[in-house]
Design a protein around this motif. Structure first.
Motif, PDB file in Angstrom:
ATOM      1  N   GLN B 287     -30.580 -66.414   6.356  1.00 24.35           N
ATOM      2  CA  GLN B 287     -30.226 -65.169   5.667  1.00 24.35           C
ATOM      3  C   GLN B 287     -30.491 -65.270   4.164  1.00 24.35           C
ATOM      4  OE1 GLN B 287     -26.222 -64.048   6.931  1.00 24.35           O
ATOM      5  NE2 GLN B 287     -26.882 -64.397   9.028  1.00 24.35           N
ATOM      6  N   GLY B 308     -36.728 -66.890  17.742  1.00 22.41           N
ATOM      7  CA  GLY B 308     -36.879 -65.630  18.466  1.00 22.41           C
ATOM      8  C   GLY B 308     -35.632 -64.776  18.486  1.00 22.41           C
ATOM      9  N   SER B 309     -34.641 -65.146  17.675  1.00 24.61           N
ATOM     10  CA  SER B 309     -33.403 -64.344  17.709  1.00 24.61           C
ATOM     11  C   SER B 309     -32.928 -63.897  16.326  1.00 24.61           C
ATOM     12  CB  SER B 309     -32.287 -65.147  18.389  1.00 24.61           C
ATOM     13  OG  SER B 309     -31.913 -66.242  17.583  1.00 24.61           O
ATOM     14  N   GLN B 310     -33.699 -64.152  15.289  1.00 29.52           N
ATOM     15  CA  GLN B 310     -33.246 -63.826  13.925  1.00 29.52           C
ATOM     16  C   GLN B 310     -33.577 -62.378  13.555  1.00 29.52           C
ATOM     17  OE1 GLN B 310     -34.670 -66.714  14.705  1.00 29.52           O
ATOM     18  NE2 GLN B 310     -33.022 -68.148  14.247  1.00 29.52           N
ATOM     19  N   TYR B 311     -33.060 -61.446  14.331  1.00 33.58           N
ATOM     20  CA  TYR B 311     -33.368 -60.033  14.068  1.00 33.58           C
ATOM     21  C   TYR B 311     -32.787 -59.554  12.747  1.00 33.58           C
ATOM     22  CZ  TYR B 311     -35.514 -59.457  18.577  1.00 33.58           C
ATOM     23  OH  TYR B 311     -36.382 -59.553  19.634  1.00 33.58           O
ATOM     24  N   LEU B 312     -31.597 -60.030  12.417  1.00 30.92           N
ATOM     25  CA  LEU B 312     -30.966 -59.599  11.168  1.00 30.92           C
ATOM     26  C   LEU B 312     -31.798 -60.042   9.968  1.00 30.92           C
ATOM     27  CD1 LEU B 312     -28.337 -58.252  10.052  1.00 30.92           C
ATOM     28  CD2 LEU B 312     -27.532 -60.560   9.637  1.00 30.92           C
ATOM     29  N   GLU B 313     -32.256 -61.277  10.024  1.00 35.44           N
ATOM     30  CA  GLU B 313     -33.028 -61.810   8.914  1.00 35.44           C
ATOM     31  C   GLU B 313     -34.329 -61.028   8.715  1.00 35.44           C
ATOM     32  OE1 GLU B 313     -31.371 -63.428  11.102  1.00 35.44           O
ATOM     33  OE2 GLU B 313     -30.406 -65.207  10.262  1.00 35.44           O
ATOM     34  N   THR B 316     -33.571 -57.642   7.307  1.00 31.33           N
ATOM     35  CA  THR B 316     -33.245 -57.763   5.879  1.00 31.33           C
ATOM     36  C   THR B 316     -34.514 -57.911   5.059  1.00 31.33           C
ATOM     37  OG1 THR B 316     -31.144 -58.817   6.437  1.00 31.33           O
ATOM     38  CG2 THR B 316     -31.958 -59.139   4.183  1.00 31.33           C
TER      39      THR B 316
END
Lengths: 140, 476
Positions: B287, B308-313, B316
């Motif tokens: 982040q 494959g799971s850092q959608y928030l990052e 942002t």
């Protein structure tokens, strides 16, 4: 006799060449990943607007993100060792996105004015993406 | 005549200065430089032995303002009643009552400090209403006394120092409530607990390691509006000292990545490699990269690090200025070599601001079905799509089974659900039609059909599925 032996060996080698070599077992298992809720800013505060001693500002109220992502619990292949099993990906799971905002409630006070900003409310906006979900299966 | 005018102007100026000096008295022996230094480096304040309350918080001579003298201090029972009234007024949305009671409690800073004293000693644990009112009053006090045009007393910084010093003696869960209120207190658009409080927060965390995770929440807005290399050394010290506290790592690394990315991006990636078994810490690092490293470097670094799971990052990063070009460039570089499909998927997830035709292009050409699905999800989430988009979705679904450019039934349901939510008119009708087709298709697995029905339910009449049976279950 030598001819028979030669033919036998040749047949065995030929069969070995024709048949695919048995896949080696990776001796791995799936790893549990817990569900995750992540908030993203800019954050607002759903606060009550007040005026005290001639100064206006907000107090109280929950912190409110702009959006929220909900990743379901799933399993991943992270190379964790387990004899006799392999980790395989078998399906995808949806990562949901919510959009959040302050739910305003207007309250009329004794002097006829007064606005209170209440809670942070998040609503489902849809699927932001997917994560792969793995499982552990026995090697044959 | 000219001499008279000059004389009148001097008298007027002197009068203005006199008024200003009276309005803003300076503590004896305090120079402006010393005052500024004190403001930058808050220190514990002296305690007044006569009241057991911090004298510095009361103002230059420990005296309350003239308005406070007009009214005697609140008695202990009055204080409690006002605190309860604050909680009741807030819960009931009675703004005038809330304002009146808070004014009573905050008009005389000695009363405000008495509230702090009661909270610190745990004296309000048996009175839940007064306890809620106390937390609210102190948060309001910190906010009021630190407004830019507040002339005091009390001095805003001194009061906030008192509250921070008292935090270790406040019990949970009111401690967390108070910390949250203080961290989010604002003067205009700026957080009151800004960079100038970093040293104080670090001092608190060091003195009370058992409460460090809670005190870390005070850091939430400390790095807001960080410019240049301001506070660089302190953030570096924070990062070195706190390599396991997610909030401390996130705040310090974000500050360092924005000021010296070339030095700290490699360090961040190394820290991430070591933090893989700690999702909270790993998330704090990614982040920080997403929010603060230069966009091109951030896109490349996150593509390297993602599982494959850092959608928030990626969301942002995608929201930052110039990030779209960086995400496209990184995607193109990986796609050209057919590399790292997971990273390509995540890069596409950050392209929420991308044009529809570009996302449709990716959905039609990327060799990996996960990336193709992601392009359609990114293109349909929270934004209106045209009929061309819907045709592309239906076309890809129609080619299911063709690994080169198909869309699975489960993927089609997710995309159609997004379209239903955000696209009115013809596109929504087309999405309904596609979902009904999937729901009715007995050749598909039951789970996909049930998902299609779930997506459709809010948009169709109640009797749409009357008499339907899927997998032996009657649809209600």
């Amino acid at each position: 006799m030598k001819t028979v032996l030669f033919i036998s060996i040749a047949a065995v080698l030929a069969l070995a060449g024709l048949c695919p070599a048995q896949e080696t077992c990776p001796n791995t298992k799936a790893s549990q990943v817990p569900a995750r809720i992540q908030d993203s800013g800019p954050f607002k505060r759903c606060s009550v607007g007040i005026a005290i001693l001639g100064h206006q500002f907000g107090i109280g109220g929950g912190r409110c993100p702009m959006l929220r992502l909900i990743t379901p619990a799933h399993q991943e292949c992270r190379g964790n060792v387990n004899i006799g099993t392999r980790c395989v990906y078998e399906q995808t799971l949806a990562v949901r996105q919510q959009r959040c905002g302050c739910m305003w409630t207007t309250v009329i006070g004794t002097d006829g004015t007064g606005i209170i900003e209440g809670e942070c409310v998040c609503v489902d906006a849809g699927t932001a993406g997917t994560v792969e979900d793995a499982s552990t299966e026995t090697c044959h | 005549m000219k001499l008279l005018s000059v004389w009148i102007a001097c008298i007027a100026l002197a009068a203005i200065l006199l008024v200003e000096i009276r309005r803003h008295p300076r503590p004896a022996g305090t120079s402006p430089v010393a005052a500024e230094r004190a403001a930058q480096d808050p220190r514990p304040v002296d305690l007044d032995p006569s009241t057991d309350l911090p004298r510095a918080a009361l103002g230059p001579e420990g005296d309350p303002t003239p308005p406070a003298r007009e009214r005697p201090r609140l008695s202990p029972s009055e204080l409690l009643e006002r605190l309860r009234a604050v909680a009741r007024a807030y819960a009931g949305g009675d703004v005038p009552a809330l304002e009146a009671n808070l004014e009573d409690l905050l008009r005389d800073p000695r009363d405000a400090l008495a509230v702090l004293d009661r909270l610190r000693r745990g004296g309000l644990r048996s009175d839940a209403e007064a306890l809620r009112g106390a937390v609210m009053t102190l948060t309001a006090g910190v906010t009021l006394y630190n407004q830019p045009d507040w002339s005091g007393p009390p001095d805003g910084r001194a009061f906030l120092t008192c509250v921070l010093d008292a935090l270790p003696d406040v019990l949970s869960p009111e401690l967390e409530d108070l910390v949250d209120g203080i961290a989010e207190a604002r003067a205009g658009d700026r957080a009151i607990l800004d960079l100038s409080w970093l040293a104080k927060i670090l001092e608190l965390r060091a003195a009370h390691p058992e409460l460090a995770p809670t005190f870390s929440l005070l850091l939430a807005n400390v790095a807001e509006d960080l410019r240049g290399t301001e506070g660089f050394e302190r953030f570096y010290a924070l990062l070195l000292g706190e390599t396991a506290d997610p909030m401390a790592v996130k705040v310090s690394l974000a500050a360092l990545l924005s000021s010296q990315p070339e030095a700290f991006l490699p360090l961040a990636e190394e820290m991430f490699a070591r933090a893989r078994s700690d999702p909270g810490l790993a998330g704090a690092i990614t982040q920080a990269i997403a929010s603060s490293a230069p966009v091109a470097e951030a896109a490349a670094a996150l593509a390297r690090l993602t599982d494959g799971s850092q959608y928030l990052e990626f969301a942002t990063l995608g929201a930052r200025g110039g990030a779209l070009d960086a995400l496209q460039a990184e995607y193109s570089a990986l796609a050209a070599g057919g590399e790292n499909a997971r990273a390509r998927k995540m890069l596409v997830s950050g392209m929420a601001a991308e044009k529809e035709e570009v996302l449709l292009g990716i959905a039609g050409t990327d060799p990996d079905p996960r990336v193709r699905l992601q392009a359609l999800l990114t293109g349909s989430l929270g934004r209106e799509v045209g009929t061309e988009f819907l045709s592309a979705v239906a076309g890809a679904y129609g080619r299911r089974g063709d690994p080169a450019n198909d869309l699975s039934a489960s993927g089609a349901v997710l995309v159609a659900d997004n379209i239903l939510r955000a696209s009115p008119g013809e596109s929504r009708e087309g999405a309904k039609k596609l979902l009904l087709e999937i729901a009715a298709d007995a050749s598909l697995v039951d789970a996909d059909r049930f998902e299609a029905i779930a997506a459709l339910r809010p948009w169709v009449s109640a009797d749409t599925f009357q008499g339907w049976v899927i997998g032996g279950q009657t649809i209600r």
